[in-house]
Each structure stands twice: as C-alpha cells, then as structure tokens.
Write a protein that holds these residues in place. Structure first.
Motif, PDB file in Angstrom:
ATOM      1  N   UNK A  96       0.874  -1.181   0.000  1.00  9.65           N
ATOM      2  CA  UNK A  96       0.000   0.000   0.000  1.00  9.65           C
ATOM      3  C   UNK A  96       0.907   1.226   0.000  1.00  9.65           C
ATOM      4  N   UNK A  97       1.598   1.467  -1.113  1.00 15.30           N
ATOM      5  CA  UNK A  97       2.635   2.499  -1.117  1.00 15.30           C
ATOM      6  C   UNK A  97       2.072   3.908  -1.311  1.00 15.30           C
ATOM      7  N   UNK A  98       2.973   4.855  -1.176  1.00 11.35           N
ATOM      8  CA  UNK A  98       2.711   6.236  -1.541  1.00 11.35           C
ATOM      9  C   UNK A  98       3.200   6.425  -2.977  1.00 11.35           C
ATOM     10  N   UNK A  99       2.434   7.050  -3.863  1.00  6.93           N
ATOM     11  CA  UNK A  99       1.129   7.666  -3.641  1.00  6.93           C
ATOM     12  C   UNK A  99       0.017   6.615  -3.510  1.00  6.93           C
ATOM     13  N   UNK A 100      -0.954   6.909  -2.642  1.00  7.93           N
ATOM     14  CA  UNK A 100      -2.027   5.960  -2.351  1.00  7.93           C
ATOM     15  C   UNK A 100      -3.101   6.038  -3.433  1.00  7.93           C
ATOM     16  N   UNK A 101      -2.795   5.414  -4.553  1.00  7.36           N
ATOM     17  CA  UNK A 101      -3.724   5.400  -5.682  1.00  7.36           C
ATOM     18  C   UNK A 101      -4.160   3.957  -5.942  1.00  7.36           C
ATOM     19  N   UNK A 102      -5.278   3.783  -6.604  1.00  2.00           N
ATOM     20  CA  UNK A 102      -5.818   2.448  -6.831  1.00  2.00           C
ATOM     21  C   UNK A 102      -4.837   1.550  -7.582  1.00  2.00           C
ATOM     22  N   UNK A 103      -4.051   2.127  -8.465  1.00  3.87           N
ATOM     23  CA  UNK A 103      -3.100   1.337  -9.243  1.00  3.87           C
ATOM     24  C   UNK A 103      -2.066   0.643  -8.357  1.00  3.87           C
ATOM     25  N   UNK A 104      -1.843   1.188  -7.156  1.00  5.21           N
ATOM     26  CA  UNK A 104      -0.858   0.619  -6.248  1.00  5.21           C
ATOM     27  C   UNK A 104      -1.487  -0.076  -5.044  1.00  5.21           C
ATOM     28  N   UNK A 105      -2.800  -0.215  -5.019  1.00  3.20           N
ATOM     29  CA  UNK A 105      -3.472  -0.805  -3.863  1.00  3.20           C
ATOM     30  C   UNK A 105      -3.443  -2.321  -3.987  1.00  3.20           C
ATOM     31  N   UNK A 106      -2.354  -2.916  -3.531  1.00  2.00           N
ATOM     32  CA  UNK A 106      -2.100  -4.337  -3.776  1.00  2.00           C
ATOM     33  C   UNK A 106      -2.001  -5.166  -2.503  1.00  2.00           C
ATOM     34  N   UNK A 107      -2.590  -4.697  -1.403  1.00  2.00           N
ATOM     35  CA  UNK A 107      -2.418  -5.380  -0.131  1.00  2.00           C
ATOM     36  C   UNK A 107      -3.438  -6.454   0.180  1.00  2.00           C
ATOM     37  N   UNK A 108      -4.640  -6.366  -0.391  1.00  2.00           N
ATOM     38  CA  UNK A 108      -5.705  -7.332  -0.095  1.00  2.00           C
ATOM     39  C   UNK A 108      -6.185  -8.000  -1.376  1.00  2.00           C
ATOM     40  N   UNK A 109      -6.027  -9.297  -1.466  1.00  2.00           N
ATOM     41  CA  UNK A 109      -6.637 -10.074  -2.548  1.00  2.00           C
ATOM     42  C   UNK A 109      -8.019 -10.490  -2.041  1.00  2.00           C
ATOM     43  N   UNK A 110      -8.931  -9.528  -2.029  1.00  2.00           N
ATOM     44  CA  UNK A 110     -10.233  -9.727  -1.370  1.00  2.00           C
ATOM     45  C   UNK A 110     -11.227 -10.418  -2.293  1.00  2.00           C
ATOM     46  N   UNK A 111     -10.849 -11.605  -2.748  1.00  2.00           N
ATOM     47  CA  UNK A 111     -11.688 -12.354  -3.682  1.00  2.00           C
ATOM     48  C   UNK A 111     -12.192 -13.669  -3.102  1.00  2.00           C
ATOM     49  N   UNK A 112     -11.645 -14.064  -1.958  1.00  2.00           N
ATOM     50  CA  UNK A 112     -12.047 -15.325  -1.330  1.00  2.00           C
ATOM     51  C   UNK A 112     -11.594 -15.278   0.125  1.00  2.00           C
TER      52      UNK A 112
END
Length: 449
Positions: A96-112
């Motif tokens: 979840x780096x800076x800048x906090x943009x959707x393209x970098x929001x890679x912390x949760x694989x919230x699919x299952x």
C-alpha cells in the motif's frame, strides 16, 4: 525402476523459495561508536559505552575503555544514544505504497476468504518512498504483510530496509515466511456484504477449521508420495496446491502465523484452533485486549504486536487502553509495538515511549532497557530472526541506530542508521538520504514526517 523426480515447480519441497533473496550488504567500514548511552535490548543499559562494527557484524559492545580496532572510524557518541535497528513487525509499505492510488493498492486479494496462496512480496513496490522515510526513523527491518480482508490473507515477507530495484534485493536472507490470518470484524464484513460466508464470528471459525482439515489431508498425500519415492516404489504425485502449500508449511513449523486479532475471547479461540491442528500462533497483531488475556498469552508463548494508544475506532477495539502493552509486558508477554501505518513506522521509538509512559503512570515501573525490546528484540523473535538481529550482541548483524538524544524523547531523531555494518542513512549527509525514483527532484525527499 525408481520413480522419476518431478520438475521442481510441481513439488513444493523441491524448491521452497522460488523467489530467492539477492540481497547483498552495502560496503561498510570498521566503525567504533564511543561514549554513547547504549540500550542493548538484552535488558542492559550502558552509560558512555562502546559499540564496534566490523565486517558487517557487531564485534564488541561494552563499557568505556572497550578495545577499539586499530584504524577504525571513530564516531563520537557523547550525548547520543545507540540502540539496535528498529524492526517494524507489521508494515504494509510497498503493498500500500505512496502515492495511495488504486493502481498501487495491492495489499488485499479480497476475492475469497482463503487466499493463503498469495505472497505479499509479489505486491511490493520497492520504490515506495515510505521505505526511505522509515529508514530515517531508524527502521532497518520490516515484515510486509497482506491486509486483513480474509481469514487467510497470504504470506508475509521480511525485508531489509535498503534501497533496491527489486523486492528480491530487499529480502532478508534466511528469514522465515509468515502467514497473515485475520479474525474478527474484517473478514465477516467483507464477505457478509457480498452475501457470502463468513458473515459471522462462527462462520470465521468454521472457515479456519475447514482450511486446516484440507491442509492436513494434503500433507498426508504428499508425505505418502515422498515415502513411496524414498522406497523406490512407483507413485503418482498429488496435484500441487499453492494455497495448501502455505498452510502445510505452517503445520510443519516452517511458516509463522501472524494473526490480526483484537479481542481477548477471539485470541483464546484462535489458540484452541492452533492446538486442534498442531501449529503455533507466533503473534497476535493489534491485540487491543491483550491485557485481559495476558496470562494465557504468556503461558502459550505468543507475542502481541500493538499500538500505544489506537483504540475505539471500531467495536472490536472498544476496550483498548494505553497501558495494554505495559500490562502484558509485566505479565510476561512478549510485547511488540508495531505501526500498520506509513507515518507511525517513522516514529516507533516514540510510540514505544507513549506505551512505556502509560504503564509507568499506573505504577508498572518499566525501564527504558526493557521498553527498547518492544521495537527491536521482541519483533525479531516474533518474526523468526532473533538469531540474526534485534539486539546489540557480538556476532549479530550490524543493524543499529545512533540517536541524537534519548530515543524515548519526543525530540529524538535518528542521526545515523547502519544495516549490516553499512551506513545507510545520515541525517547530516545528503548523499546518505536515499530518494525513490518517484521523488527525484522533490525537496525534502528522504526526510521523515
């Protein structure tokens, strides 16, 4: 006829680390820090002592007069303090780096609810400016975790806080993987809102138990296969399952459970599950009610990672108190102060000071020599690297911080930071303030906030 060996990508035991560390320590010198107040994180405080770094290792720690190697660079430590490098055992830098943009929001694989197959390192963006800012706050090592949307969030990675083009160049050699798990509100909220299970606390527990049953069966099949191959018998291998590889690694003791869990009753439930399926919880993260369950946690040798004073931001944190860490510490629990935040990671020394002060306010008499372990030795223990770093002892990695003053002071700043004996940050030398490519040309880059 002997069974033919499987390609290593089809048998997890043949290649347990397919993304190996390429970390190489930066060049260092023989350095002696002389005259500083030293907190070793072994329970000792040395006034006006000496620390020697040589060949990337700590080669001496002692009182004034400790021998200094001929030709060593001398750092005048008078008025300064030296501690082990700070270890943040709960970080999302890079995922979840800076800048906090959707393209970098890679912390949760919230699919299952169970995504034990994903690995946080594959989401780490090494150019996150947060790594540089954390280094300016004395952080030398971090455990990078997936988020807490799922019952099983995936593997955590441990990294050296050094500038690197690749995550492999940051990976801590020989460090074990962690498994991020989450109990409580997050998984049931995420999946209940989708009309899926789990939507309740009991659904959470059923989900954990099913997954461990599946993992045990998977282990049985692979163990049977390897036994047959070992006897020279013909055998058909099971199909490899990345999700179950991770859970089997936990049961075998190779992967450490890092469990997001706030409430005392839910921590007790997770401990019962660990007994049922034969694994150990290394650490409960956030653990706002650890003070209520401290006797259980101490008995089970489970660490806790918590903040100084974050509480009341959701129901499961409602009973959080400032003295949580201090009370747990006094009852024999391995206490860690963590960040879970890109700003707090820059000030973990002062976060520990708040927690220590809260305990001392109610008469617990916690010393600085003890409290420094909350951000050094104890996180090293909880993430499986205490044999390598976390204390100032001869033979350990040369990971340390020279502070401008008492590190528990609100005015303290990291003057110099060493990793494996190399100077990686110097508050007074612009050449030792690394900048991310993202920050090139921006004034103030590399400074903490």
């Amino acid at each position: 006829m002997a069974a033919k060996a499987l390609p290593k990508g089809l048998d997890a035991s043949a290649n347990p680390d397919p993304f190996p560390s390429t970390y190489k320590p930066l060049p260092g010198k023989t350095v002696a820090i002389v005259g500083a107040n030293i907190l070793t994180a072994t329970g000792k405080e040395i006034d006006g002592g000496v620390v020697v770094l040589e060949g990337g290792k700590i080669t001496a720690v002692g009182a004034a007069g400790t021998a200094v190697p001929q030709g060593a660079e001398i750092i005048d430590g008078k008025g300064k303090w030296v501690t082990p490098g700070v270890i943040d055992a709960h970080s999302h830098l890079g995922v979840y780096p800076t800048p906090a943009v959707q393209a970098h929001s890679d912390g949760n694989e919230a699919t299952d609810p169970n995504t034990a197959q994903v690995w946080a390192e594959h989401s780490i963006w090494p150019q996150d400016p947060g790594f540089n800012r954390a280094r300016a706050g004395g952080v030398t090592t971090l455990e990078i975790l997936p988020g807490s949307a799922n019952l099983f969030g995936g593997r955590a990675a441990i990294v050296k806080n050094v500038p690197s083009v690749t995550y492999q160049g940051m990976k801590f050699p020989g460090a074990p993987y962690g498994l991020k798990m989450a109990c409580g509100e997050n998984p049931k909220r995420v999946y209940g809102s989708k009309g899926r299970s789990p939507s309740t606390a009991m659904g959470n527990v059923a989900g954990y138990r099913k997954a461990w049953i599946d993992a045990a069966e998977y282990m049985r099949k692979w163990d049977e296969y390897h036994a047959k191959v070992g006897r020279g018998e013909k055998a058909d291998p099971p199909k490899r399952d990345l999700q179950l590889d991770t859970l089997a690694g936990v049961i075998r003791g190779e992967i450490l459970v890092q469990n997001h869990c706030y409430r005392a009753d839910e921590m007790a439930t997770m401990i019962d599950i660990s007994h049922e399926f034969g694994f150990h919880v290394a650490m409960f993260h956030h653990a706002s009610e650890a003070y209520k369950a401290a006797d259980i946690l101490a008995k089970e040798n489970v660490c806790i990672a918590t903040w100084a004073d974050w509480a009341n931001f959701k129901m499961e944190s409602l009973d959080g108190i400032e003295a949580n860490a201090a009370i747990a510490h006094k009852k024999g629990v391995c206490v860690v102060i963590h960040s879970d935040d890109e700003t707090i990671t820059q000030h973990l020394n002062q976060e520990a000071a708040i927690a220590m002060t809260a305990g001392n306010r109610i008469g617990l008499n916690i010393s600085k020599a003890d409290a420094i372990s909350w951000i050094t030795a104890n996180p090293a223990k909880a993430i499986g690297i205490l044999d390598k770093t976390g204390t100032l002892e001869t033979g350990k990695a040369g990971d340390l911080v020279v502070w401008s003053t008492d590190p528990f002071s609100v005015y303290a700043k990291a003057d110099k930071v060493f990793i494996d004996g190399a100077l990686v940050y110097d508050r007074f030398d612009p050449a030792k303030k690394a900048k991310s490519d993202f920050e090139l040309g921006q004034p103030g880059a590399g400074e903490f906030q």
